[in-house]
Design an enzyme around this catalytic site. Structure first.
Site, PDB file in Angstrom:
ATOM      1  N   PRO A   2       1.053  -1.202   0.157  1.00 23.13           N
ATOM      2  CA  PRO A   2      -0.093   0.042   0.132  1.00 23.13           C
ATOM      3  C   PRO A   2       0.824   1.159  -0.078  1.00 23.13           C
ATOM      4  O   PRO A   2       1.671   1.477   0.784  1.00 23.13           O
ATOM      5  CB  PRO A   2      -0.747  -0.149   1.381  1.00 23.13           C
ATOM      6  CG  PRO A   2      -0.676  -1.560   2.035  1.00 23.13           C
ATOM      7  CD  PRO A   2       0.620  -1.957   1.189  1.00 23.13           C
ATOM      8  N   GLU A   3       0.691   1.833  -1.031  1.00 16.45           N
ATOM      9  CA  GLU A   3       1.422   3.232  -1.216  1.00 16.45           C
ATOM     10  C   GLU A   3       0.362   4.409  -0.771  1.00 16.45           C
ATOM     11  O   GLU A   3      -0.913   4.129  -0.421  1.00 16.45           O
ATOM     12  CB  GLU A   3       2.127   3.517  -2.474  1.00 16.45           C
ATOM     13  CG  GLU A   3       2.970   2.531  -2.786  1.00 16.45           C
ATOM     14  CD  GLU A   3       4.466   3.448  -2.597  1.00 16.45           C
ATOM     15  OE1 GLU A   3       4.537   4.435  -2.058  1.00 16.45           O
ATOM     16  OE2 GLU A   3       5.497   2.550  -2.722  1.00 16.45           O
ATOM     17  N   HIS A  91      -4.725 -14.719   8.576  1.00 10.55           N
ATOM     18  CA  HIS A  91      -3.988 -13.205   8.682  1.00 10.55           C
ATOM     19  C   HIS A  91      -5.099 -12.290   8.992  1.00 10.55           C
ATOM     20  O   HIS A  91      -4.688 -11.041   8.741  1.00 10.55           O
ATOM     21  CB  HIS A  91      -3.025 -12.915   7.646  1.00 10.55           C
ATOM     22  CG  HIS A  91      -2.036 -14.025   7.219  1.00 10.55           C
ATOM     23  ND1 HIS A  91      -1.308 -14.566   8.149  1.00 10.55           N
ATOM     24  CD2 HIS A  91      -1.830 -14.614   5.954  1.00 10.55           C
ATOM     25  CE1 HIS A  91      -0.454 -15.352   7.751  1.00 10.55           C
ATOM     26  NE2 HIS A  91      -0.905 -15.507   6.490  1.00 10.55           N
ATOM     27  N   ARG A 110       2.265 -10.088   6.614  1.00 12.78           N
ATOM     28  CA  ARG A 110       3.730  -9.855   7.088  1.00 12.78           C
ATOM     29  C   ARG A 110       3.747  -9.130   8.588  1.00 12.78           C
ATOM     30  O   ARG A 110       4.614  -8.995   9.219  1.00 12.78           O
ATOM     31  CB  ARG A 110       4.383  -8.999   6.144  1.00 12.78           C
ATOM     32  CG  ARG A 110       4.727  -9.968   4.981  1.00 12.78           C
ATOM     33  CD  ARG A 110       5.576  -9.280   3.865  1.00 12.78           C
ATOM     34  NE  ARG A 110       5.447  -9.941   2.619  1.00 12.78           N
ATOM     35  CZ  ARG A 110       5.938  -9.527   1.335  1.00 12.78           C
ATOM     36  NH1 ARG A 110       6.739  -8.353   1.576  1.00 12.78           N
ATOM     37  NH2 ARG A 110       5.855 -10.245   0.437  1.00 12.78           N
TER      38      ARG A 110
END
Length: 268
Positions: A2-3, A91, A110
DNA sequence: CTTTCAGCCTGACGGC
DNA sequence: TGCCGTCAGGCTGAAA
């Protein structure tokens, strides 16, 4: 990953279904994120009301009638709104149950992101530079702060104390568009070139946000998982391939632990 | 002060 | 087919 444009689209996308809702409960399935999820969060925020949802840098700030959440998506995080009977995915670490029966679900393989609550200002927001799309961010601002700085211009524009939200992809692309070699010392670049660089950072981010608006992910049917925008990338991920401008072979170097791709001929 | 870098973590990918 | 090593990457805080 995600930017800034993805975070902006996420914040705008979920806001209408969050604002003015009461938090029925929070379920933390794994609190080991970049920082541990705030202790006792389940009891602290029960029955609080969500006032606003906004983006600052790559953080999503959820203001409550008592304190606020600071959410970061890290490298692999995403938020989606599902119904209480929907099946969880691996997750899915945090879930916020809302009075409109939607469940804001935080997914992050992550676990580089965070989910923090504070009844005061969040310290992580303390020393952030300006938003790249704000008026105060321009070429002379960059030029002024660059004086005497010997680090690479790429590391310089990726420093969140200088300006927020310029991730590796956009730094590479903006430097290419501006014809600036990424390893040039920040303090040795002219005002004119910083003006071009600031302009290109703004236009690249604006285009991506606009694309996010049109691509408009549906946050309520479980598809919140991106789906990052189709990006037209000139250099990022193209090391060894031909420059789309001059056909030279694009080179790759590492700067500040990040891969940097550039054209020896187009970028000086 | 400035600059560098380890570390957090999993999935994808290449080599065998 | 599967195992193993390597890499990717945002960000902070400690070290240099």
């Amino acid at each position: 990953m995600p930017e800034l444009p993805e975070v902006e689209t996420t914040a705008v996308g979920i806001a209408p279904l969050l604002v003015n809702q009461r938090i029925k409960k929070i379920v933390v399935r794994n609190k080991q994120l970049r920082w541990p999820v705030t202790d006792q969060i389940e009891s602290i925020v029960k029955d609080l009301i969500i006032k606003t949802v906004k983006r600052r840098a790559k953080y999503i700030v959820v203001d409550l009638d008592h304190g606020s959440f600071l959410i970061h998506l890290g490298m692999s995080g995403s938020l989606r709104l599902i119904s209480e009977s929907d099946i969880l995915k691996k997750h899915d670490h945090v879930q916020m149950y809302l009075s409109n029966d939607y469940v804001l679900t935080y997914h992050d393989p992550r676990r580089f992101g965070c989910w923090l609550w504070s009844n005061d200002d969040h310290k992580l927001l303390d020393s952030l530079g300006p938003e790249p799309l704000s008026k105060s961010f321009d070429g002379s601002y960059l030029w002024g702060l660059s004086k005497g700085r010997k680090l690479s211009v790429k590391a310089f524009i990726m420093d969140s104390k200088i300006v927020v939200g310029v991730g590796n992809i956009y730094a590479n692309e903006a430097l290419f568009s501006s014809g600036i070699r990424p390893n040039r010392h920040a303090g040795r670049i002219s005002l004119k070139r910083y003006e071009l660089l600031a302009k290109n950072i703004k236009s690249i981010l604006t285009a991506a946000i606009k694309q996010g608006g049109t691509t408009l992910r549906d946050f309520t049917n479980g598809r919140g998982e991106p789906g990052y925008f189709e990006q037209s990338l000139n250099v990022y991920g193209r090391a060894g391939e031909k420059c789309l401008n001059c056909a030279s072979i694009l080179r790759e170097i590492r700067l500040g632990q990040r891969s940097s791709v550039f054209c020896m001929s187009c970028q000086q």
